[in-house]
Scaffold this active site. Sequence first.
Site, PDB file in Angstrom:
ATOM      1  CB  CYS A 106      -0.928  -0.019   1.215  1.00  0.00           C
ATOM      2  SG  CYS A 106      -2.280  -1.183   1.002  1.00  0.00           S
ATOM      3  CG  ASP A 170       0.490  -6.845  10.323  1.00  0.00           C
ATOM      4  OD1 ASP A 170       1.145  -7.489   9.487  1.00  0.00           O
ATOM      5  OD2 ASP A 170       0.984  -5.966  11.023  1.00  0.00           O
TER       6      ASP A 170
END
Length: 295
Positions: A106, A170
Site C-alpha cells: 500500500c 497483518d
Amino acid sequence: MTNDAGDEDKEEFVEVDPTSRYGRYDELMGAGAVKKVYRAFDQEEGIEVAWNQVKLRNFTDDESMINRLFSEVGLLRQLKNKNIISLYSVWRDEKRNTLNFITEACTSGNLREYRKKHKQVSTKALKKWSRQILKGLDYLHSSEPCVIHRDLNCSNVFINGNIGQVKIGDFGLAVTVGRNHSAHSVIGTPEFMAPELYDEDYTELIDIYSFGMCLLELVTLEVPYSECDNVAKIFKKVTSGVRPEAMKKVKDPEVAAFIEKCLAQPRARPSAADLLKDPFFDGIYDDDDEENADE
C-alpha cells in the site's frame, strides 16, 4: 531479466525469491514484533510489492509461533477481497532460516501514520475509510469458516492514499472459528481489545469493538486509553466499561453515537453487515460499489 542501460542508476536487489520473479531492496517499509517488511519489486508484473520477512531463529524454541506464522500465510492465501491485503507468494528459506512472503504494497503505509501526517480530514473521508474497514471485516466474518482478525488497530490497516483505498492486513493473530463462532485465547493489542476477550469467550464481534476504537483514534488522533501508563490500568478500565478519555474529544454527536454502538456489550453490538446499513453511511460510496452490485 536484466537491462544494461543505465546500470549505474539501477537499484540493486539484496535478495531474490527462488523463482527470481521478486527482488527485495534494502529499504525497510515497516517492522513489527515478529517480522520486517521491505520494499520489493515484481519483475513479471512491473509493480512494487512488500516483502515480509520473519527470522525463524528468533523462534527456534517456540514451535507454536512458527506454526502461527505459517497459518497466517495459509489464511492470507485464501482471502480475496478489495479491502484485504493480497498475498502473492510464500516460501521458507532454509539457508537463511527465514519465512518470506510477498504481499500487496500500500503506497501510503498504515492508517495511523497516514492520519498523523494529514491532520485535516473531513468526517466524510473518515466515513469512507471506516466503511471500507467494515467491508473487509464483513468479508472475514462471513467467510467459511469465519475469520476473526483479533488484532485490528490503526497500524494494521493500510492505505493507498492516492485513491483513498483502505485494506486490512497483518493476520498474525487471526483465528478461524467453527459454526458457533467462538474463540478462547487472550490475544491482541490491549487498547483495542474488547472486554469479553479477557473472559476468554468471544466471537467475531470483538473485531467490531476494535473497529470502534480505530474510528475513535482516527477522529481524535489519540490512541485510546493513552491516559493509562500500563496494561493493568487499561485492563481495569476496559473490563469495568470505562471509556477512553479520548471519547470526550469527539465533538460530533453522530460520530460519538456510532462509536458507542461499536463498543456496546456483545449482545447489543451490531455485526459489520449491520453497521454497513447504518444511516451513518448514508450518501457514502466507494468507487467499487457499482462493480460489487454487478457481482
